[in-house]
Design a protein around this motif. Structure first.
Motif, PDB file in Angstrom:
ATOM      1  N   ARG A   1       0.815  -1.222   0.000  1.00 29.01           N
ATOM      2  CA  ARG A   1       0.000   0.000   0.000  1.00 29.01           C
ATOM      3  C   ARG A   1       0.847   1.271   0.000  1.00 29.01           C
ATOM      4  O   ARG A   1       0.700   2.128   0.859  1.00 29.01           O
ATOM      5  N   ARG A   2       1.767   1.365  -0.944  1.00 35.01           N
ATOM      6  CA  ARG A   2       2.624   2.553  -1.114  1.00 35.01           C
ATOM      7  C   ARG A   2       3.347   2.924   0.177  1.00 35.01           C
ATOM      8  O   ARG A   2       3.378   4.071   0.588  1.00 35.01           O
ATOM      9  N   GLY A   3       3.896   1.916   0.824  1.00 33.00           N
ATOM     10  CA  GLY A   3       4.648   2.151   2.042  1.00 33.00           C
ATOM     11  C   GLY A   3       3.807   2.180   3.299  1.00 33.00           C
ATOM     12  O   GLY A   3       4.331   2.382   4.385  1.00 33.00           O
ATOM     13  N   GLY A   4       2.513   1.963   3.188  1.00 30.50           N
ATOM     14  CA  GLY A   4       1.631   1.991   4.355  1.00 30.50           C
ATOM     15  C   GLY A   4       1.934   0.890   5.354  1.00 30.50           C
ATOM     16  O   GLY A   4       1.781   1.080   6.555  1.00 30.50           O
ATOM     17  N   VAL A   5       2.365  -0.254   4.848  1.00 31.70           N
ATOM     18  CA  VAL A   5       2.740  -1.378   5.694  1.00 31.70           C
ATOM     19  C   VAL A   5       4.124  -1.832   5.236  1.00 31.70           C
ATOM     20  O   VAL A   5       4.317  -2.191   4.080  1.00 31.70           O
ATOM     21  N   LEU A   6       5.088  -1.777   6.142  1.00 33.11           N
ATOM     22  CA  LEU A   6       6.455  -2.175   5.830  1.00 33.11           C
ATOM     23  C   LEU A   6       6.846  -3.400   6.640  1.00 33.11           C
ATOM     24  O   LEU A   6       6.539  -3.478   7.827  1.00 33.11           O
ATOM     25  N   ARG A   7       7.510  -4.330   5.991  1.00 32.75           N
ATOM     26  CA  ARG A   7       8.172  -5.437   6.687  1.00 32.75           C
ATOM     27  C   ARG A   7       9.645  -5.293   6.357  1.00 32.75           C
ATOM     28  O   ARG A   7      10.048  -5.443   5.206  1.00 32.75           O
TER      29      ARG A   7
ATOM     30  N   ARG B   1      15.420   3.666   0.207  1.00 34.66           N
ATOM     31  CA  ARG B   1      15.469   4.752  -0.781  1.00 34.66           C
ATOM     32  C   ARG B   1      14.299   4.705  -1.761  1.00 34.66           C
ATOM     33  O   ARG B   1      13.862   5.715  -2.275  1.00 34.66           O
ATOM     34  N   PHE B   2      13.739   3.524  -2.010  1.00 31.57           N
ATOM     35  CA  PHE B   2      12.604   3.436  -2.931  1.00 31.57           C
ATOM     36  C   PHE B   2      11.442   4.298  -2.453  1.00 31.57           C
ATOM     37  O   PHE B   2      10.672   4.837  -3.260  1.00 31.57           O
ATOM     38  N   LEU B   3      11.286   4.467  -1.130  1.00 28.96           N
ATOM     39  CA  LEU B   3      10.229   5.335  -0.599  1.00 28.96           C
ATOM     40  C   LEU B   3      10.486   6.786  -0.985  1.00 28.96           C
ATOM     41  O   LEU B   3       9.563   7.522  -1.328  1.00 28.96           O
ATOM     42  N   GLU B   4      11.746   7.174  -0.915  1.00 33.09           N
ATOM     43  CA  GLU B   4      12.117   8.532  -1.306  1.00 33.09           C
ATOM     44  C   GLU B   4      11.807   8.765  -2.789  1.00 33.09           C
ATOM     45  O   GLU B   4      11.320   9.824  -3.174  1.00 33.09           O
ATOM     46  N   VAL B   5      12.064   7.760  -3.606  1.00 32.84           N
ATOM     47  CA  VAL B   5      11.785   7.874  -5.037  1.00 32.84           C
ATOM     48  C   VAL B   5      10.286   8.076  -5.275  1.00 32.84           C
ATOM     49  O   VAL B   5       9.897   8.839  -6.159  1.00 32.84           O
ATOM     50  N   LEU B   6       9.441   7.450  -4.479  1.00 31.01           N
ATOM     51  CA  LEU B   6       7.995   7.605  -4.645  1.00 31.01           C
ATOM     52  C   LEU B   6       7.548   9.060  -4.482  1.00 31.01           C
ATOM     53  O   LEU B   6       6.608   9.494  -5.146  1.00 31.01           O
ATOM     54  N   VAL B   7       8.212   9.820  -3.626  1.00 36.67           N
ATOM     55  CA  VAL B   7       7.806  11.217  -3.412  1.00 36.67           C
ATOM     56  C   VAL B   7       8.650  12.207  -4.203  1.00 36.67           C
ATOM     57  O   VAL B   7       8.307  13.392  -4.247  1.00 36.67           O
ATOM     58  N   THR B   8       9.718  11.768  -4.843  1.00 33.19           N
ATOM     59  CA  THR B   8      10.579  12.707  -5.586  1.00 33.19           C
ATOM     60  C   THR B   8      10.617  12.447  -7.088  1.00 33.19           C
ATOM     61  O   THR B   8      11.192  13.246  -7.824  1.00 33.19           O
ATOM     62  N   ARG B   9      10.020  11.359  -7.551  1.00 28.98           N
ATOM     63  CA  ARG B   9      10.079  11.056  -8.988  1.00 28.98           C
ATOM     64  C   ARG B   9       9.426  12.181  -9.784  1.00 28.98           C
ATOM     65  O   ARG B   9       8.535  12.889  -9.287  1.00 28.98           O
ATOM     66  N   SER B  10       9.846  12.333 -11.016  1.00 27.03           N
ATOM     67  CA  SER B  10       9.349  13.443 -11.831  1.00 27.03           C
ATOM     68  C   SER B  10       7.945  13.192 -12.383  1.00 27.03           C
ATOM     69  O   SER B  10       7.216  14.124 -12.678  1.00 27.03           O
ATOM     70  N   VAL B  11       7.543  11.938 -12.519  1.00 26.97           N
ATOM     71  CA  VAL B  11       6.227  11.620 -13.053  1.00 26.97           C
ATOM     72  C   VAL B  11       5.339  11.084 -11.929  1.00 26.97           C
ATOM     73  O   VAL B  11       5.674  10.098 -11.282  1.00 26.97           O
ATOM     74  N   HIS B  12       4.235  11.741 -11.686  1.00 27.17           N
ATOM     75  CA  HIS B  12       3.242  11.359 -10.674  1.00 27.17           C
ATOM     76  C   HIS B  12       3.851  11.053  -9.304  1.00 27.17           C
ATOM     77  O   HIS B  12       3.638   9.976  -8.746  1.00 27.17           O
ATOM     78  N   PRO B  13       4.586  12.020  -8.730  1.00 30.79           N
ATOM     79  CA  PRO B  13       5.111  11.762  -7.377  1.00 30.79           C
ATOM     80  C   PRO B  13       3.976  11.755  -6.356  1.00 30.79           C
ATOM     81  O   PRO B  13       2.958  12.415  -6.527  1.00 30.79           O
ATOM     82  N   GLU B  14       4.170  10.978  -5.303  1.00 32.18           N
ATOM     83  CA  GLU B  14       3.220  10.987  -4.194  1.00 32.18           C
ATOM     84  C   GLU B  14       3.416  12.299  -3.437  1.00 32.18           C
ATOM     85  O   GLU B  14       4.545  12.767  -3.281  1.00 32.18           O
ATOM     86  N   ASN B  15       2.334  12.896  -2.944  1.00 36.29           N
ATOM     87  CA  ASN B  15       2.463  14.118  -2.143  1.00 36.29           C
ATOM     88  C   ASN B  15       3.161  13.819  -0.823  1.00 36.29           C
ATOM     89  O   ASN B  15       3.956  14.607  -0.333  1.00 36.29           O
TER      90      ASN B  15
ATOM     91  N   GLY C   1      -1.203  10.147  14.542  1.00 40.97           N
ATOM     92  CA  GLY C   1      -1.746   9.102  15.408  1.00 40.97           C
ATOM     93  C   GLY C   1      -0.663   8.061  15.626  1.00 40.97           C
ATOM     94  O   GLY C   1       0.462   8.381  16.026  1.00 40.97           O
ATOM     95  N   ALA C   2      -0.966   6.807  15.331  1.00 39.80           N
ATOM     96  CA  ALA C   2       0.036   5.741  15.465  1.00 39.80           C
ATOM     97  C   ALA C   2       0.865   5.573  14.189  1.00 39.80           C
ATOM     98  O   ALA C   2       1.797   4.786  14.145  1.00 39.80           O
ATOM     99  N   ALA C   3       0.523   6.356  13.174  1.00 39.52           N
ATOM    100  CA  ALA C   3       1.216   6.293  11.889  1.00 39.52           C
ATOM    101  C   ALA C   3       2.253   7.402  11.780  1.00 39.52           C
ATOM    102  O   ALA C   3       2.314   8.308  12.632  1.00 39.52           O
ATOM    103  N   LEU C   4       3.060   7.312  10.739  1.00 42.05           N
ATOM    104  CA  LEU C   4       4.030   8.354  10.421  1.00 42.05           C
ATOM    105  C   LEU C   4       3.719   8.921   9.037  1.00 42.05           C
ATOM    106  O   LEU C   4       3.483   8.156   8.110  1.00 42.05           O
ATOM    107  N   ARG C   5       3.741  10.229   8.944  1.00 44.49           N
ATOM    108  CA  ARG C   5       3.579  10.890   7.641  1.00 44.49           C
ATOM    109  C   ARG C   5       4.979  11.257   7.159  1.00 44.49           C
ATOM    110  O   ARG C   5       5.715  11.947   7.866  1.00 44.49           O
ATOM    111  N   LEU C   6       5.321  10.779   5.967  1.00 41.90           N
ATOM    112  CA  LEU C   6       6.624  11.058   5.383  1.00 41.90           C
ATOM    113  C   LEU C   6       6.457  12.040   4.242  1.00 41.90           C
ATOM    114  O   LEU C   6       5.772  11.768   3.263  1.00 41.90           O
ATOM    115  N   ASP C   7       7.062  13.214   4.404  1.00 41.46           N
ATOM    116  CA  ASP C   7       7.056  14.226   3.355  1.00 41.46           C
ATOM    117  C   ASP C   7       8.465  14.377   2.824  1.00 41.46           C
ATOM    118  O   ASP C   7       9.454  14.116   3.550  1.00 41.46           O
ATOM    119  N   ARG C   8       8.560  14.835   1.611  1.00 42.33           N
ATOM    120  CA  ARG C   8       9.849  15.060   0.974  1.00 42.33           C
ATOM    121  C   ARG C   8      10.683  16.007   1.842  1.00 42.33           C
ATOM    122  O   ARG C   8      10.197  17.042   2.296  1.00 42.33           O
TER     123      ARG C   8
END
Length: 185
Positions: free
Chosen positions: A110-116, A131-145, A176-183
């Motif tokens: 789920r786009r990093g929502g659950v990590l093992r 680093r793949f998580l960082e790529v999800l928010v920094t890629r040039s095409v359709h980055p995650e907010n 809450g019990a989650a973490l929000r990761l921003d660029r």
């Protein structure tokens, strides 16, 4: 470079394995492909290009880190292989695998929502694995907010021992019990 019935059926259901099998056998007789068993746990005959056979014989470089989307044709997700059977996520676009050589080190759903994370929090290559998580928010095409990590290794992400490594790569806030990761800028 490798094709077999289970792979074809999940990728191209409109193709008939029976028809393609005949074509692959003719290609084998012509020397264009090689038939054999290249992956353990896959029933039936497998066909590979000569280049794929060379790469498989050479093995994966043990020092390389590989990121795979679960729907990538090279992904083992959804094949029902014994290897990592209980660890592999479903074959969905938001799921990812990270391998270090042949060793599975991170499974993301789920786009990093659950990590093992299958290494210790102080593992020296852990930042590279994530680093793949960082790529999800920094890629040039359709980055995650941003990414919301709800669980890490079955527990709440906010109290995970992996939080400092995530904080080194992202601007991390508690949700809450989650973490929000921003660029991180």
């Amino acid at each position: 470079g490798v094709v077999f019935r289970e792979l074809l059926e999940r990728e191209l259901p409109e193709l008939s394995w029976r028809e393609l099998f005949r074509t692959l056998r003719l290609m084998e007789l012509a020397g264009e492909v090689v038939a054999g068993r290249f992956f353990e746990g896959v029933p039936g005959l497998q066909f590979a290009t000569h280049e794929a056979v060379r790469r498989l014989a050479a093995g994966l470089p043990e020092d390389r880190i590989w990121w795979l989307n679960a729907v990538d044709p090279a992904s083992p997700c959804g094949l029902g292989l014994e290897l990592w059977r209980d660890l592999l996520p479903k074959r969905l676009p938001g799921n990812h695998l990270v391998l270090h050589g042949r060793r599975l080190v991170v499974v993301s759903e789920r786009r990093g929502g659950v990590l093992r994370i299958l290494v210790e929090p102080d593992h020296p290559r852990l930042p590279d694995y994530l680093r793949f998580l960082e790529v999800l928010v920094t890629r040039s095409v359709h980055p995650e907010n941003h990414l919301i990590v709800e669980r890490v290794n079955g527990g709440p992400a906010s109290s995970s021992p992996f939080r400092p490594t995530l904080a080194a790569r992202f601007h991390v806030t508690r949700a809450g019990a989650a973490l929000r990761l921003d660029r991180a800028y």
